[in-house]
Design an enzyme around this catalytic site. Structure first.
Site, PDB file in Angstrom:
ATOM      1  CD  GLU A  69      10.139  -0.421   3.254  1.00 36.21           C
ATOM      2  OE1 GLU A  69       9.671  -1.538   3.465  1.00 36.21           O
ATOM      3  OE2 GLU A  69      10.537   0.342   4.184  1.00 36.21           O
ATOM      4  CG  ASN A 118      12.083 -14.781   2.874  1.00 33.29           C
ATOM      5  OD1 ASN A 118      12.176 -14.101   1.867  1.00 33.29           O
ATOM      6  ND2 ASN A 118      12.827 -14.556   3.937  1.00 33.29           N
ATOM      7  CB  CYS A 175      19.908 -12.216   8.570  1.00 31.21           C
ATOM      8  SG  CYS A 175      18.132 -12.433   8.506  1.00 31.21           S
ATOM      9  CD1 TRP A 187      27.258 -45.789  18.670  1.00 33.85           C
ATOM     10  CD2 TRP A 187      25.077 -45.435  18.329  1.00 33.85           C
ATOM     11  NE1 TRP A 187      26.636 -47.007  18.675  1.00 33.85           N
ATOM     12  CE2 TRP A 187      25.292 -46.832  18.467  1.00 33.85           C
ATOM     13  CE3 TRP A 187      23.782 -44.984  18.088  1.00 33.85           C
ATOM     14  CZ2 TRP A 187      24.269 -47.764  18.383  1.00 33.85           C
ATOM     15  CZ3 TRP A 187      22.762 -45.912  18.017  1.00 33.85           C
ATOM     16  CH2 TRP A 187      22.996 -47.277  18.159  1.00 33.85           C
ATOM     17  CB  ALA A 235      11.651 -11.136   4.509  1.00 34.33           C
TER      18      ALA A 235
HETATM   19  C1  LIG Z   1      20.335  -7.655  12.947  1.00 37.74           C
HETATM   20  C2  LIG Z   1      19.356  -8.717  12.593  1.00 37.74           C
HETATM   21  C3  LIG Z   1      19.818 -10.031  12.412  1.00 37.74           C
HETATM   22  C4  LIG Z   1      18.913 -11.028  12.092  1.00 37.74           C
HETATM   23  N1  LIG Z   1      19.386 -12.297  11.919  1.00 37.74           N
HETATM   24  C5  LIG Z   1      18.535 -13.298  11.607  1.00 37.74           C
HETATM   25  C6  LIG Z   1      19.008 -14.619  11.380  1.00 37.74           C
HETATM   26  O1  LIG Z   1      20.211 -14.891  11.448  1.00 37.74           O
HETATM   27  N2  LIG Z   1      18.100 -15.592  11.079  1.00 37.74           N
HETATM   28  C7  LIG Z   1      16.758 -15.322  10.986  1.00 37.74           C
HETATM   29  O2  LIG Z   1      15.976 -16.231  10.709  1.00 37.74           O
HETATM   30  N3  LIG Z   1      16.272 -14.058  11.182  1.00 37.74           N
HETATM   31  C8  LIG Z   1      17.134 -13.059  11.482  1.00 37.74           C
HETATM   32  N4  LIG Z   1      16.652 -11.773  11.652  1.00 37.74           N
HETATM   33  C9  LIG Z   1      15.201 -11.536  11.557  1.00 37.74           C
HETATM   34  C10 LIG Z   1      14.780 -11.341  10.112  1.00 37.74           C
HETATM   35  O3  LIG Z   1      15.525 -10.308   9.549  1.00 37.74           O
HETATM   36  C11 LIG Z   1      13.278 -11.023  10.086  1.00 37.74           C
HETATM   37  O4  LIG Z   1      12.586 -12.145  10.592  1.00 37.74           O
HETATM   38  C12 LIG Z   1      12.758 -10.683   8.704  1.00 37.74           C
HETATM   39  O5  LIG Z   1      13.420  -9.588   8.151  1.00 37.74           O
HETATM   40  C13 LIG Z   1      11.269 -10.340   8.795  1.00 37.74           C
HETATM   41  O6  LIG Z   1      10.797  -9.914   7.560  1.00 37.74           O
HETATM   42  P1  LIG Z   1       9.485  -9.013   7.460  1.00 37.74           P
HETATM   43  O7  LIG Z   1       9.279  -8.756   6.021  1.00 37.74           O
HETATM   44  O8  LIG Z   1       8.392  -9.619   8.237  1.00 37.74           O
HETATM   45  O9  LIG Z   1       9.832  -7.685   8.254  1.00 37.74           O
HETATM   46  P2  LIG Z   1      10.972  -6.593   8.012  1.00 37.74           P
HETATM   47  O10 LIG Z   1      12.176  -7.197   7.430  1.00 37.74           O
HETATM   48  O11 LIG Z   1      11.108  -5.863   9.307  1.00 37.74           O
HETATM   49  O12 LIG Z   1      10.321  -5.622   6.937  1.00 37.74           O
HETATM   50  C14 LIG Z   1       9.187  -4.850   7.229  1.00 37.74           C
HETATM   51  C15 LIG Z   1       9.215  -3.636   6.328  1.00 37.74           C
HETATM   52  O13 LIG Z   1       8.013  -2.921   6.480  1.00 37.74           O
HETATM   53  C16 LIG Z   1       8.285  -1.551   6.405  1.00 37.74           C
HETATM   54  N5  LIG Z   1       7.159  -0.847   7.042  1.00 37.74           N
HETATM   55  C17 LIG Z   1       6.776  -0.910   8.340  1.00 37.74           C
HETATM   56  N6  LIG Z   1       5.696  -0.145   8.551  1.00 37.74           N
HETATM   57  C18 LIG Z   1       5.392   0.416   7.367  1.00 37.74           C
HETATM   58  C19 LIG Z   1       4.356   1.319   6.941  1.00 37.74           C
HETATM   59  N7  LIG Z   1       3.456   1.779   7.807  1.00 37.74           N
HETATM   60  N8  LIG Z   1       4.334   1.690   5.647  1.00 37.74           N
HETATM   61  C20 LIG Z   1       5.262   1.227   4.764  1.00 37.74           C
HETATM   62  N9  LIG Z   1       6.246   0.392   5.109  1.00 37.74           N
HETATM   63  C21 LIG Z   1       6.307  -0.008   6.399  1.00 37.74           C
HETATM   64  C22 LIG Z   1       9.602  -1.398   7.134  1.00 37.74           C
HETATM   65  O14 LIG Z   1      10.264  -0.215   6.760  1.00 37.74           O
HETATM   66  C23 LIG Z   1      10.340  -2.663   6.678  1.00 37.74           C
HETATM   67  O15 LIG Z   1      11.136  -2.435   5.542  1.00 37.74           O
HETATM   68  C24 LIG Z   1      17.524 -10.736  11.957  1.00 37.74           C
HETATM   69  C25 LIG Z   1      17.075  -9.410  12.132  1.00 37.74           C
HETATM   70  C26 LIG Z   1      17.969  -8.418  12.437  1.00 37.74           C
HETATM   71  C27 LIG Z   1      17.481  -7.011  12.614  1.00 37.74           C
END
Ligand SMILES: Cc1cc2nc3c(=O)[nH]c(=O)nc-3n(C[C@H](O)[C@H](O)[C@H](O)COP(=O)(O)OP(=O)(O)OC[C@H]3O[C@@H](n4cnc5c(N)ncnc54)[C@H](O)[C@@H]3O)c2cc1C
Length: 457
Positions: free
Chosen positions: A34, A311, A44, A441, A12
């Site tokens: 990645e 995002n 999600c 209301w 994201a």
């Molecule tokens: C089951 C589930 C349901 C969810 N439902 C909701 C919801 O309904 N509403 C909501 O707001 N949020 C929800 N979330 C949370 C939401 O998915 C996260 O907030 C969001 O994905 C965060 O995005 P991000 O890019 O920060 O991290 P991530 O999506 O965790 O992505 C991080 C990426 O970095 C990669 N990475 C890590 N370390 C390294 C490295 N050293 N080298 C290369 N790559 C690496 C990982 O492989 C991963 O692909 C949910 C999460 C889960 C697991």
């Protein structure tokens, strides 16, 4: 002009940053590392894939890798794990299938997400024990359901992922146990709201509140025996037979790379960032589930890992790196979760002790109302907790539960929090009314009216 933007983590925050930086600056070189084999996926949606609503896991992919690579000119490298950041040299060490490479950067974004907390449970490595965090873990759970045909599951943790997965497993015909350490499920939503959820869950799930899992043992018959203990009574112990266990015990920010590189963490344990998402080391940014954000109500750094924050903050950093300086916007932690037939939502601060710690003088009320005009046969009960500061009379937060109309109402409060509304301003909003959609209301106005009355008493 510095021209190489490197991003660690391709979901994201990372892919939003890459796409926005590309739109702002067609000349920029952008590399995304990645470590997994998926990018731009909707974690999600995983509970709904496991439930069976979404048939193909690939439908959870937002934008396929080839679009990033071929259409957006973003060098997305899957199966590349960054294992070290060397800020003094502006270099990374990256491990791929062929070995290690060194890669320089001009600007770096850490968007490494979070990882599941591994609780201290004996036997946690047993077969049939799962956690749900990413696409591969989602696939593993789905495969287990198909291949082993389990009849029961024990979920450790009654947070929002535990609740979504309870519904998903129940829909697959499993008997579901949920063990929660706190006295209530969905603890951050407040006890009044949680009590409604627990009452609803009784029809679908066996709840074990105020309990914890001590040991997981594999039995001779190939399933699991889970030893559950009571938080308060040492002599209480129950052994629950189950075919699988799901750990839904929360997450912590994935900050090991950052910590080792000398990047400062905040008090929350996530990466501390300034208003532009920059860390204490120049040209290194952080966003998403690994980073802190600023709270709308307190102005303090918080760790509330949610998808929109990842995002939006990734996009803002991409914009800045692309040449258009953009500040991060504060967050209220607005969240909604579906628990079987219920919608449960919260925004802002609804915990009295937390509010006091932030220097507020909180007053909280809870009201019961309805989703539609009382005479509509489809009208459903709604319960709203609303909290304000007694000194400024400003809103602090709300949580609510009901079978319909919850999302629109929590979004009203989230909007009011962004506008720093007093309770009176909320009470005076001119909201839409017709019998199939709300009482005259609206429950939000009723709650504001009651709270405002108490504030002015
Ligand atoms: C089951 C589930 C349901 C969810 N439902 C909701 C919801 O309904 N509403 C909501 O707001 N949020 C929800 N979330 C949370 C939401 O998915 C996260 O907030 C969001 O994905 C965060 O995005 P991000 O890019 O920060 O991290 P991530 O999506 O965790 O992505 C991080 C990426 O970095 C990669 N990475 C890590 N370390 C390294 C490295 N050293 N080298 C290369 N790559 C690496 C990982 O492989 C991963 O692909 C949910 C999460 C889960 C697991």
């Amino acid at each position: 002009m510095k021209n190489l933007f490197v991003i660690i983590g391709g979901d994201a925050a990372g892919m939003s940053a890459a796409s926005k930086a590309r739109r702002e600056n067609p000349e920029l070189e952008i590399i995304v590392f990645e470590r997994g084999s998926w990018a731009s996926y909707g974690a999600c949606g995983l509970p709904y894939y496991i439930k069976g609503d979404i048939k193909n896991i690939k439908d959870l992919i937002g934008i396929p890798p080839e679009i990033f690579i071929e259409k957006r000119n973003i060098d997305l490298r899957l199966n590349h794990e960054v294992i070290k950041i060397i800020p003094e040299e502006k270099k990374l060490i990256v491990r791929n299938r062929d070995g290690n490479i060194k890669q320089g950067y001009d600007k770096l974004l850490i968007s490494t997400g979070a990882r599941t907390v591994k609780p201290n449970i004996k036997g946690i490595e047993s077969g049939g024990v799962f956690a749900l965090r990413d696409m591969d873990s989602g696939k593993n759970i789905k495969n287990f359901l198909h291949e082993k045909l389990p009849e029961s599951v024990l979920i450790v943790g009654g947070g929002y992922i535990g609740m979504e997965m309870a519904e998903a497993f129940h829909a697959n015909g499993l008997k579901v146990h949920v063990v929660e350490f706190f006295p209530h499920v969905l603890n951050p939503f407040g006890t009044e709201i949680a009590a409604v959820v627990e009452n609803h869950l009784k029809d679908f799930v066996q709840l074990h509140l105020g309990k914890y899992v001590n040991t997981i043992m594999e039995t001779d018959t190939g399933n699991l025996s889970v030893q559950v203990k009571d938080k308060k009574t040492e002599d209480y112990q129950e052994n629950i037979a189950t075919d699988m266990v799901l750990l839904a015990t929360g997450i912590v920010p994935e900050v090991s790379l950052a910590r080792e590189a000398g990047i400062a963490l905040g008090e929350t344990g996530a990466i501390a960032v300034d208003e532009f998402g920059q860390t204490n080391i120049p040209d290194i940014y952080a966003a998403g589930d690994c980073a802190e954000a600023k709270h709308t109500v307190t102005g303090e750094p918080v760790y509330i890992p949610l998808a929109l924050t990842a995002n939006r903050n990734g996009r803002a950093i991409g914009s800045t790196v692309g040449g258009k300086t953009t500040t991060l916007v504060p967050i209220s932690g607005t969240a909604v979760v579906k628990v079987f037939q219920l919608e449960v939502a919260a925004t802002g601060i609804i915990d009295i002790e937390l509010a006091k710690k932030s220097g507020f003088s909180p007053l909280k009320i809870t009201v019961d109302s309805h989703s539609r005009a009382g005479y509509c046969p489809e009208s459903k009960p709604i319960k709203i907790s609303l909290m304000a500061d007694q000194r400024s009379k400003k809103l602090l937060g709300a949580s609510m539960v009901g079978e319909e109309g919850i999302v629109k109402r929590i979004d009203i409060i989230a909007t009011a929090l962004s506008g720093k509304y007093t309770v009176e301003q909320l009470e005076n909003l001119d909201l839409a009314y017709a019998p199939p959609f709300s009482p005259v209301w609206d429950p939000v106005l009723t709650a504001a009216k009651v709270l405002n009355g108490k504030l002015n008493n």
